[in-house]
Motif scaffolding. Sequence first.
Motif, short mmCIF file in Angstrom:
data_model
loop_
_atom_site.label_atom_id
_atom_site.label_comp_id
_atom_site.label_asym_id
_atom_site.label_seq_id
_atom_site.Cartn_x
_atom_site.Cartn_y
_atom_site.Cartn_z
N THR A 38 18.37 35.98 22.15
CA THR A 38 17.61 35.18 21.19
C THR A 38 18.50 34.78 20.02
O THR A 38 19.55 35.38 19.79
CB THR A 38 16.41 35.97 20.62
OG1 THR A 38 16.89 37.13 19.95
CG2 THR A 38 15.44 36.36 21.71
N VAL A 53 17.44 33.02 29.37
CA VAL A 53 16.26 33.61 30.01
C VAL A 53 16.39 33.60 31.53
O VAL A 53 17.20 32.87 32.10
CB VAL A 53 14.97 32.83 29.63
CG1 VAL A 53 14.69 32.88 28.15
CG2 VAL A 53 15.02 31.39 30.13
N TYR A 54 15.56 34.43 32.17
CA TYR A 54 15.29 34.34 33.59
C TYR A 54 13.91 33.70 33.72
O TYR A 54 12.99 34.03 32.95
CB TYR A 54 15.25 35.72 34.25
CG TYR A 54 16.61 36.33 34.48
CD1 TYR A 54 17.38 35.95 35.58
CD2 TYR A 54 17.13 37.27 33.61
CE1 TYR A 54 18.64 36.52 35.81
CE2 TYR A 54 18.37 37.84 33.83
CZ TYR A 54 19.12 37.46 34.92
OH TYR A 54 20.35 38.01 35.13
N SER A 113 13.84 32.00 41.54
CA SER A 113 14.12 32.35 40.14
C SER A 113 15.37 31.62 39.69
O SER A 113 16.24 31.29 40.49
CB SER A 113 14.32 33.85 39.99
OG SER A 113 13.11 34.52 40.22
N THR A 136 10.30 34.89 32.76
CA THR A 136 9.98 36.27 33.14
C THR A 136 10.75 37.29 32.32
O THR A 136 10.31 38.41 32.16
CB THR A 136 10.27 36.49 34.63
OG1 THR A 136 11.64 36.15 34.89
CG2 THR A 136 9.35 35.65 35.49
N LYS A 137 11.93 36.91 31.81
CA LYS A 137 12.72 37.85 31.01
C LYS A 137 13.56 37.08 30.01
O LYS A 137 14.24 36.12 30.37
CB LYS A 137 13.62 38.70 31.92
CG LYS A 137 14.43 39.74 31.16
CD LYS A 137 15.27 40.57 32.10
CE LYS A 137 16.05 41.61 31.34
NZ LYS A 137 16.94 42.38 32.22
N ILE A 138 13.52 37.51 28.76
CA ILE A 138 14.36 36.92 27.72
C ILE A 138 15.61 37.77 27.59
O ILE A 138 15.54 38.96 27.34
CB ILE A 138 13.62 36.83 26.37
CG1 ILE A 138 12.40 35.90 26.51
CG2 ILE A 138 14.55 36.35 25.27
CD1 ILE A 138 11.51 35.87 25.29
N VAL A 139 16.78 37.14 27.78
CA VAL A 139 18.05 37.85 27.76
C VAL A 139 18.66 37.84 26.36
O VAL A 139 19.18 38.85 25.90
CB VAL A 139 19.04 37.23 28.78
CG1 VAL A 139 20.38 37.94 28.74
CG2 VAL A 139 18.44 37.27 30.18
N ASP A 145 10.86 32.01 36.65
CA ASP A 145 10.39 31.69 38.00
C ASP A 145 10.02 30.22 38.03
O ASP A 145 9.40 29.70 37.09
CB ASP A 145 9.17 32.54 38.37
CG ASP A 145 9.53 33.98 38.66
OD1 ASP A 145 10.72 34.25 38.95
OD2 ASP A 145 8.63 34.83 38.60
N PRO A 155 14.20 32.24 21.95
CA PRO A 155 15.02 32.56 23.12
C PRO A 155 16.12 31.53 23.36
O PRO A 155 15.91 30.33 23.19
CB PRO A 155 14.01 32.57 24.27
CG PRO A 155 12.84 31.81 23.78
CD PRO A 155 12.82 31.93 22.29
#
Length: 197
Positions: free
Chosen positions: A175, A183-184, A140, A170-173, A186, A180
Motif C-alpha cells: 500500500t 494486489v492479487y 488469478s 483477494t489479497k493486498i500485497v 481473481d 493499495p
Amino acid sequence: MKALILFSCILLTLTGCATKKIRVEPGAQTIANISETSARLLGCKLLKAHTIKDAHPNNVDRELKNVTFQSGGSHYSIVEVLETRKRRPSSVVAAIYQCSANTPQDTNNAESVKLLPGAHQVKAITFAEIENSACKVLGSQFIKETTPENLEVNLANEAYMMSGNRYQITKIVATEHGAPTSVYADIYRCKHKTAHF
C-alpha cells in the motif's frame, strides 16, 4: 515627566508594533506554505531543514519565504514549533521543498497506464452481481507495484486480456498512504441475468 510617559504611550499606540518586519524578497512572494502530506503526494523534493530561533511571530513566515527562495525551493512546511509568543510560533523547525509545477503531471503521464479499448466495461465485482449473475473464475492475476491511480486500470486491462469482465481483489500485497499498489486478484467472466424479486 507624566507628559513624557503619556506622549510615549500615545506614540507607541499610534505607530503599532516596534519590531521591524523582515522585507520579503521580490521572488519570494510566490513561495507558499505546504503540509508534509501534500509535499509527499506531490512528489516534492526535500532540499533542507531550517531552524528559526527567537523571531517575532510576524517575521517567521517572511523569513521562511526568503530562505526557501534563496535555497531554490518553492514551498516550506513548519515541521515543529519550538517556542511560541502570544500563541504564535516564534521558534520553529521548517522543511524546505522544491515542488515543480509540472513534475507531478509529467510523472503521472510518464508512468500512467492507458486503458485498453474495450476494457472500460471491466469493473470490480459486487456481491449483487455474484448473486444475480452466472460468474466463472478465469484465473488469478498478480499486479506488480504501481501507483494507486494505475491499479484499477491495470486490473481492468488484465481482466480484459483474459476475456473477463469483472475482478475481485483477494489479497493486498503493498500500500501507499493507505491505498493499495500491489494486489492479487481473481478474474471473472459474468453473464448477467435480470433479477426477479
